[in-house]
Design an enzyme around this catalytic site. Sequence first.
Site, PDB file in Angstrom:
ATOM      1  N   TYR A 143       3.788  -5.290  -4.698  1.00 57.84           N
ATOM      2  CA  TYR A 143       3.103  -6.476  -4.742  1.00 57.84           C
ATOM      3  C   TYR A 143       2.178  -6.038  -4.467  1.00 57.84           C
ATOM      4  CZ  TYR A 143       6.372 -10.902  -5.423  1.00 57.84           C
ATOM      5  OH  TYR A 143       7.071 -11.590  -6.019  1.00 57.84           O
ATOM      6  N   LYS A 194      17.098  -0.629  -2.144  1.00 59.29           N
ATOM      7  CA  LYS A 194      18.643  -0.496  -3.452  1.00 59.29           C
ATOM      8  C   LYS A 194      18.282   1.533  -3.026  1.00 59.29           C
ATOM      9  CE  LYS A 194      19.220  -1.012  -6.871  1.00 59.29           C
ATOM     10  NZ  LYS A 194      20.891  -0.510  -7.933  1.00 59.29           N
ATOM     11  N   ASP A 227      21.540  -5.985  -5.285  1.00 51.98           N
ATOM     12  CA  ASP A 227      21.953  -6.098  -6.602  1.00 51.98           C
ATOM     13  C   ASP A 227      23.745  -5.873  -6.155  1.00 51.98           C
ATOM     14  OD1 ASP A 227      22.887  -3.128  -5.730  1.00 51.98           O
ATOM     15  OD2 ASP A 227      23.532  -3.347  -8.083  1.00 51.98           O
ATOM     16  N   ASP A 251      12.288 -12.179  -2.913  1.00 54.54           N
ATOM     17  CA  ASP A 251      11.551 -13.140  -3.609  1.00 54.54           C
ATOM     18  C   ASP A 251      13.039 -13.366  -5.164  1.00 54.54           C
ATOM     19  OD1 ASP A 251       9.647 -14.856  -5.112  1.00 54.54           O
ATOM     20  OD2 ASP A 251       9.385 -13.606  -6.631  1.00 54.54           O
ATOM     21  N   ASP A 255      15.384 -17.177  -4.557  1.00 59.25           N
ATOM     22  CA  ASP A 255      15.556 -18.314  -4.801  1.00 59.25           C
ATOM     23  C   ASP A 255      16.993 -18.562  -5.615  1.00 59.25           C
ATOM     24  OD1 ASP A 255      12.687 -18.389  -5.518  1.00 59.25           O
ATOM     25  OD2 ASP A 255      13.018 -18.503  -7.891  1.00 59.25           O
TER      26      ASP A 255
HETATM   27  C1  IPM Z   1       7.430 -17.406  -4.292  1.00 64.30           C
HETATM   28  C2  IPM Z   1       6.665 -17.159  -5.464  1.00 64.30           C
HETATM   29  C3  IPM Z   1       5.117 -15.764  -5.187  1.00 64.30           C
HETATM   30  C4  IPM Z   1       5.812 -15.183  -4.994  1.00 64.30           C
HETATM   31  C5  IPM Z   1       4.553 -16.496  -6.751  1.00 64.30           C
HETATM   32  C6  IPM Z   1       4.213 -17.786  -6.486  1.00 64.30           C
HETATM   33  C7  IPM Z   1       3.148 -15.588  -6.023  1.00 64.30           C
HETATM   34  O1  IPM Z   1       7.660 -16.895  -6.069  1.00 64.30           O
HETATM   35  O2  IPM Z   1       6.779 -17.940  -3.223  1.00 64.30           O
HETATM   36  O3  IPM Z   1       8.426 -16.709  -4.010  1.00 64.30           O
HETATM   37  O4  IPM Z   1       6.428 -14.409  -6.044  1.00 64.30           O
HETATM   38  O5  IPM Z   1       6.283 -14.642  -3.832  1.00 64.30           O
HETATM   39 MG    MG Z   2       9.093 -16.692  -5.764  1.00 63.80          MG
END
Ligand code: IPM
Ligand code: MG
Length: 370
Positions: A143, A194, A227, A251, A255
Amino acid sequence: MAANKKILVLPGDGIGPEVMREAGRVVGWLSRKRGISFDISEDLVGGASLDAHGVPIRDEVIAQAREADAVLFGAVGGPKWADVPFEQRPEVAILRLRQELGLFANLRPAIVLDPLVDASTLKPDVVRGLDIMIVRETVGGIYFGEPRGIETLADGSRRGVNTEVYTTFEIERVARVAFDLARKRGNRVCSVEKSNVMESGLLWRQVVSALQAREFPDVELSHMLADNCAMQLVRNPRQFDVIVTGNLFGDLLSDLASMLTGSLGMLPSATLGTLDEYGRRPALYEPIHGSAPDIAGTGQANPLAQILSLAMLLRYSFALDDEAGLIERACTTVLANGLRTADIMSSGKARVGTSVMGEAVLRELDKVAD
Ligand code: IPM
Ligand code: MG
């Protein structure tokens, strides 16, 4: 008398302000019924700030966030700002806050509450009782790594570059958070990278192993390739206790893990920095869900992740574990009573909107406080 603790509230865009309103009512309840008040200030971030001030976050707001004891964040972004220059994206607000406050450890719990076991797309037997914590590094890795950018080559074609980079120090400080947390939970950490293709991943594995041997020999450590971890999270998620990983894998995996629970609308998160010499730790709390522009303004958003983010704030920034527990239990009770926002709706339940859900949480809280 000690000054009130300061909270900076940044609702942001889309459903951010709608769900923040419900968290605000819980803040009001804390002051009315528990005698706990905060100095609250509020400001614009994300697209809202871009529209009003021409930048996704103003320097004054960063300075206010630094001064606050905790930041309660909503969500940023939306199609309205899809075409703004890259440096002005609404997301820059959260990225700058993380970086400038040194918020390096993002704690993302994925918990399946009993009343919601059917909301998951996975079979109830696979997710019942799930309680994992992902600790994601948030100020390093690809990032922020240099070099980065898009350049035009001699032949006129273009080349985009980002760099995954981690130092011993960065790996150790986030791994320490994970090991400390594990000691208060199931005492197991799975470190994810990885290392089969990336040197930064190989270093990550070596550093985490050495740290465990040196400082946390009592905590069980395993390693997994990212993975495989994605696959294992869907195959048998309950094998995990604490997962520690870098920014990008964290990230993605967070999710994925959040969806095991059936709704992004349910999950809070905390992002913590380093304790300073006065015992203060910068901290930001936000729901994992985004600004959900598709339902913004319709009053349908699920406010529970924002309310549960407030509970996390009380627990991690102010050691108000009792109040945090009351709020968490009130949310579970409301769900057990059959109330559902659209995102977690299932047959036989009562579908409600944002404010009715918020009111129901307040009613449950009132029952315990009277
Ligand atoms: C998260 C979001 C952020 C990230 C975005 C909004 C920059 O997806 O907090 O997971 O990628 O960190
Ligand atoms: Mg995110």
